[in-house]
Design a protein around this motif. Sequence first.
Motif, short mmCIF file in Angstrom:
data_model
loop_
_atom_site.label_atom_id
_atom_site.label_comp_id
_atom_site.label_asym_id
_atom_site.label_seq_id
_atom_site.Cartn_x
_atom_site.Cartn_y
_atom_site.Cartn_z
N PHE A 42 0.85 -1.18 0.00
CA PHE A 42 0.00 0.00 0.00
C PHE A 42 0.90 1.24 0.00
CE2 PHE A 42 -2.11 -3.44 2.20
CZ PHE A 42 -3.39 -3.42 1.70
N LEU A 43 0.79 2.05 -1.02
CA LEU A 43 1.57 3.29 -1.10
C LEU A 43 0.68 4.43 -0.61
CD1 LEU A 43 3.38 2.75 -4.51
CD2 LEU A 43 4.27 2.40 -2.21
N LEU A 44 0.85 4.80 0.65
CA LEU A 44 0.00 5.82 1.26
C LEU A 44 0.58 7.21 1.04
CD1 LEU A 44 -0.95 3.20 2.71
CD2 LEU A 44 -1.20 4.58 4.79
N PRO A 45 -0.29 8.22 0.91
CA PRO A 45 0.18 9.61 0.96
C PRO A 45 0.92 9.84 2.27
CG PRO A 45 -2.10 9.52 0.23
CD PRO A 45 -1.75 8.14 0.69
N LEU A 46 1.87 10.76 2.25
CA LEU A 46 2.77 10.95 3.38
C LEU A 46 2.03 11.17 4.70
CD1 LEU A 46 5.60 11.24 4.52
CD2 LEU A 46 5.54 13.67 3.87
N LYS A 47 1.04 12.04 4.72
CA LYS A 47 0.35 12.34 5.98
C LYS A 47 -0.44 11.14 6.50
CE LYS A 47 1.89 16.49 6.45
NZ LYS A 47 2.97 16.71 7.43
N GLU A 48 -1.00 10.36 5.60
CA GLU A 48 -1.70 9.15 6.04
C GLU A 48 -0.70 8.16 6.65
OE1 GLU A 48 -4.45 7.25 3.37
OE2 GLU A 48 -5.06 9.17 2.53
#
Length: 225
Positions: free
Chosen positions: A148-154
């Motif tokens: 899972f490649l999450l956005p940085l803040k997530e």
Amino acid sequence: MKHILIADDDANIRALVRHVLLREGYRVTEAEDGLAAERLTETETFDLAILDVMMPGLDGYTLCERLREREDLPIILLTARDQLADKERGYRHGTDDYVTKPFEPEELLFRIKALFRRYLHVSLDRIRLNQIIIDRKTAEVTDGETVFLLPLKELELLSQLAQFPGRVFSREDLIRLIWGADYEGDDRTVDVHIKRLRQRFAGYEQDFTIETVRGLGYKIEVKGR
């Protein structure tokens, strides 16, 4: 409470180790052979495994190697053998430590505590929520197959909660820790990111859940702990 697996076909050894670990406040599950131990690791989560080398069904070397292929937990091998070649074989199969029988219970405790300290240090960049692994160095979250490649803040929000399972963080705490003290936006942005994380990991509720604590904030609950 740390959960420790003891796998040994000698009931007296299991009883001795169980007594020492329960006295120290650990949770203990026992297996009488390697196959039973392997089945337990497929349904339960352990923080450390103590494996006898010579067990019927599945020996400790093989079980150690299989565990290493799918999870990262401290492993201690117990054996009556004190030959260098046997120890080398144990380390080659992935054990962290090697204790020779007969052993002093206090020595085993020292080694367990040392391994927990070592793994705590390593785990700062690698957080495990059962089958979900958060790797902060590579900024990846995986279940062992899917990445899972999450956005940085997530990613930062999930990591912050996951480091302290059961601990409640207020929205204000999370804004300060993730977005910074000078953030001027609405603290409801935390709710938006939490909602997205819940949607992403809706199929992993058997591993962990992000709980709302009414009037306080959010926390992660890890199943089986």
